[in-house]
Write an enzyme that holds these catalytic residues in place. Sequence first.
Site, PDB file in Angstrom:
ATOM      1  N   THR A  45      12.453  -3.867  10.174  1.00 59.34           N
ATOM      2  CA  THR A  45      13.255  -4.785  10.996  1.00 59.34           C
ATOM      3  C   THR A  45      13.625  -6.056  10.239  1.00 59.34           C
ATOM      4  O   THR A  45      13.845  -7.093  10.848  1.00 59.34           O
ATOM      5  CB  THR A  45      12.483  -5.173  12.270  1.00 59.34           C
ATOM      6  OG1 THR A  45      11.210  -5.680  11.870  1.00 59.34           O
ATOM      7  CG2 THR A  45      12.317  -3.996  13.204  1.00 59.34           C
ATOM      8  N   ALA A  49      18.065  -6.116   6.272  1.00 54.47           N
ATOM      9  CA  ALA A  49      18.834  -4.886   6.009  1.00 54.47           C
ATOM     10  C   ALA A  49      18.713  -3.910   7.167  1.00 54.47           C
ATOM     11  O   ALA A  49      19.710  -3.309   7.604  1.00 54.47           O
ATOM     12  CB  ALA A  49      18.352  -4.234   4.711  1.00 54.47           C
ATOM     13  N   GLY A  74      15.006 -20.412   0.740  1.00 58.24           N
ATOM     14  CA  GLY A  74      16.162 -21.008   0.066  1.00 58.24           C
ATOM     15  C   GLY A  74      17.476 -20.774   0.767  1.00 58.24           C
ATOM     16  O   GLY A  74      18.152 -21.714   1.197  1.00 58.24           O
ATOM     17  N   GLU A  89      19.946 -23.016  -6.765  1.00 62.32           N
ATOM     18  CA  GLU A  89      18.629 -22.491  -7.159  1.00 62.32           C
ATOM     19  C   GLU A  89      18.714 -22.009  -8.593  1.00 62.32           C
ATOM     20  O   GLU A  89      19.796 -21.990  -9.201  1.00 62.32           O
ATOM     21  CB  GLU A  89      18.208 -21.365  -6.217  1.00 62.32           C
ATOM     22  CG  GLU A  89      17.835 -21.867  -4.829  1.00 62.32           C
ATOM     23  CD  GLU A  89      17.342 -20.746  -3.941  1.00 62.32           C
ATOM     24  OE1 GLU A  89      16.204 -20.303  -4.134  1.00 62.32           O
ATOM     25  OE2 GLU A  89      18.089 -20.313  -3.061  1.00 62.32           O
ATOM     26  N   HIS A 145       7.512 -15.573  -8.152  1.00 68.86           N
ATOM     27  CA  HIS A 145       8.147 -16.853  -7.816  1.00 68.86           C
ATOM     28  C   HIS A 145       7.377 -17.951  -8.538  1.00 68.86           C
ATOM     29  O   HIS A 145       6.138 -17.966  -8.514  1.00 68.86           O
ATOM     30  CB  HIS A 145       8.117 -17.084  -6.304  1.00 68.86           C
ATOM     31  CG  HIS A 145       9.043 -18.175  -5.866  1.00 68.86           C
ATOM     32  ND1 HIS A 145       8.794 -19.505  -6.114  1.00 68.86           N
ATOM     33  CD2 HIS A 145      10.239 -18.128  -5.241  1.00 68.86           C
ATOM     34  CE1 HIS A 145       9.802 -20.227  -5.630  1.00 68.86           C
ATOM     35  NE2 HIS A 145      10.698 -19.404  -5.104  1.00 68.86           N
ATOM     36  N   ARG A 200      14.531 -17.441 -12.716  1.00 68.39           N
ATOM     37  CA  ARG A 200      13.153 -17.458 -12.233  1.00 68.39           C
ATOM     38  C   ARG A 200      12.152 -16.844 -13.215  1.00 68.39           C
ATOM     39  O   ARG A 200      11.026 -17.318 -13.355  1.00 68.39           O
ATOM     40  CB  ARG A 200      13.144 -16.681 -10.931  1.00 68.39           C
ATOM     41  CG  ARG A 200      12.137 -17.117  -9.987  1.00 68.39           C
ATOM     42  CD  ARG A 200      12.403 -16.483  -8.659  1.00 68.39           C
ATOM     43  NE  ARG A 200      13.137 -17.357  -7.783  1.00 68.39           N
ATOM     44  CZ  ARG A 200      13.493 -17.027  -6.548  1.00 68.39           C
ATOM     45  NH1 ARG A 200      13.195 -15.840  -6.087  1.00 68.39           N
ATOM     46  NH2 ARG A 200      14.142 -17.876  -5.799  1.00 68.39           N
ATOM     47  N   HIS A 223       6.554 -11.970  -5.813  1.00 68.49           N
ATOM     48  CA  HIS A 223       7.532 -12.408  -4.813  1.00 68.49           C
ATOM     49  C   HIS A 223       8.535 -11.334  -4.425  1.00 68.49           C
ATOM     50  O   HIS A 223       8.819 -11.148  -3.252  1.00 68.49           O
ATOM     51  CB  HIS A 223       8.262 -13.618  -5.392  1.00 68.49           C
ATOM     52  CG  HIS A 223       9.289 -14.226  -4.492  1.00 68.49           C
ATOM     53  ND1 HIS A 223       8.968 -14.736  -3.247  1.00 68.49           N
ATOM     54  CD2 HIS A 223      10.627 -14.415  -4.640  1.00 68.49           C
ATOM     55  CE1 HIS A 223      10.067 -15.217  -2.677  1.00 68.49           C
ATOM     56  NE2 HIS A 223      11.088 -15.015  -3.491  1.00 68.49           N
ATOM     57  N   ARG A 242      16.004 -10.756 -10.458  1.00 72.10           N
ATOM     58  CA  ARG A 242      16.964 -11.075  -9.393  1.00 72.10           C
ATOM     59  C   ARG A 242      17.382 -12.547  -9.438  1.00 72.10           C
ATOM     60  O   ARG A 242      16.537 -13.438  -9.595  1.00 72.10           O
ATOM     61  CB  ARG A 242      16.315 -10.788  -8.037  1.00 72.10           C
ATOM     62  CG  ARG A 242      17.181 -11.170  -6.861  1.00 72.10           C
ATOM     63  CD  ARG A 242      16.415 -10.947  -5.599  1.00 72.10           C
ATOM     64  NE  ARG A 242      15.237 -11.783  -5.574  1.00 72.10           N
ATOM     65  CZ  ARG A 242      15.055 -12.792  -4.738  1.00 72.10           C
ATOM     66  NH1 ARG A 242      15.956 -13.082  -3.833  1.00 72.10           N
ATOM     67  NH2 ARG A 242      13.953 -13.501  -4.791  1.00 72.10           N
ATOM     68  N   SER A 286      19.129 -11.806  -2.360  1.00 70.52           N
ATOM     69  CA  SER A 286      18.560 -10.667  -1.620  1.00 70.52           C
ATOM     70  C   SER A 286      18.968 -10.635  -0.159  1.00 70.52           C
ATOM     71  O   SER A 286      19.236  -9.554   0.385  1.00 70.52           O
ATOM     72  CB  SER A 286      17.042 -10.653  -1.749  1.00 70.52           C
ATOM     73  OG  SER A 286      16.547 -11.945  -1.593  1.00 70.52           O
TER      74      SER A 286
END
Length: 538
Positions: free
Chosen positions: A17, A20, A53, A123, A239, A288, A349, A384, A389
């Site tokens: 849930t 996506a 973020g 970011e 992260h 990152r 992360h 990423r 995301s």
Amino acid sequence: MTSPCWEARADLVVVGTGVAGLTAALRARELGLNVLVVTKDAADGGNTRWAQGGVAVVLGDIEADSVARHVDDTLVAGVGLCDPVATSRIIGAGPAAVRRLQALGAEFDRDVPDGDRLARTREGGHTAFRVVHAGGDATGAEVERALVTASRDGRVPMLEHHTAVDTLRTPAGEVTGLLVLDANGVPGILVAPAVLLATGGLGQLYQATSNPSVATADGIALALRSGAPVADLEFVQFHPTVLYTGSGARGRCPLVTEAVRGEGAVLVDARGDRVMAGVHPQEDLAPRDVVSAAITRRMAALGDDHVYLDTTHLTAAEFRRRFPTVLAACLTVGVDPSVAPIPVAPAAHFSCGGVVTTVDGRTAVAGLYAAGEVARTGLHGANRLASNSLLEGLVVGTRAAESVAADLALGVPSERRLAACQPVPTVPVADRDTLQRVMSRYAAIGRDAEGLAVVGSVLDVSAVDRPLSTRELVEDAALTLTARALIAAAAAREESRGCHVRDDFPATTTEWARSLTVRLTPSGQPMIAEPAMARGAA
Ligand code: SIN
């Protein structure tokens, strides 16, 4: 061994849930599909609500920015492993996806109260201010609230506290539904010609993670056992800044969003020296993987287990307005960020890899789809880009529902409609605490062949075949299988790239500028396979 004793039917079963899953369920319903959502927790118990973020998106109202520039930043962050076509498609579909979410009721922060323009932050790895956010640093919570509210009108039936155990498959391997445990642990089957995995990430492979307790790699294991390949699994993004709450932190650690650095904060060590100065041209806003690796090196050099994020340039009122979630977490450990730097350390992360899918959510197995963090579309590559995301979940969730509708419109072969009750599978299950300990010690930032072999041996020794008769066993089995697949890929990739840092192979090499795919052998062992295409891939 118990046999399933209850049954339900749908056109599409969505597992999860998060952003996506609910986006897909809502779109499937719009398209007239009979959809059923299954989640092992409560509807709002997923990873999405912890995202702070924001959503990286180019809405066309910032002159210096463009979709092409966002694509470029994503490709650079992904260190040569992004699929440029998938990346362009997903990022290009971002503005429409964000507008659809707004139409569902999501409220993003504005430049000025009641103004037309959405506020933006920056970011790591972004060369422009393009991250839209909500509630200051509570973007995921707002996205989740809007989607859960829209789903709660009775037309998206939801089985909460139901655990997906395994897919049901025809002898030819096509997915025909799902074996699940209900809230009391009673097995049942959901008969459906399409199953969409939207189960989120795998942070619980490690002792310290920004992910909630539900992030146990369930979808990766389901997909592998269904015959679908996974790829890029060795790229686990750490992260750089989760709140340091004392040595030996376990479980979900509060995130200190990268947007704090976007608003000018800098990383310093215990001596007050900058961590990122001279490391990368973008310094504290480098991608990152670069920041997490630099912090890890600095901690090792000083023998420390954390560094600090100096945010004291922001006044107390500014910090409270912009970062209320971070402030609340800091206050619980007695830190006031407007007067003292925040203690932080890297933690697991995000999984950059996952089940191989097209940008339309199709896997290599008929009837099986995946979207969100569990899927590997080619958007993230080896690392990423921050805040891509939620965007991917919105775009691929929508497209996956559309591809299910298109595939079902072509007609479902009659054998795919048959799904028989079957016992829960018996598979290897390792002790979770042991697994997390060895993964954190040997398969985090800084790996080598010897350490990865230790993980393999420890898992081999501690894993015992168990029937998947409880949620905990399903989760532990998923962690066991995913850890094995991850270390197989990490051991095979004899280079360092993005989030995969090999102490024994520190260089990035052109020979390894390709993704590694993992499948299961007939006896259930993860093995490196040739790159596999998802159905419908170009
Ligand atoms: C953050 O706010 O720093 C995390 C956002 C993300 O992982 O995309």
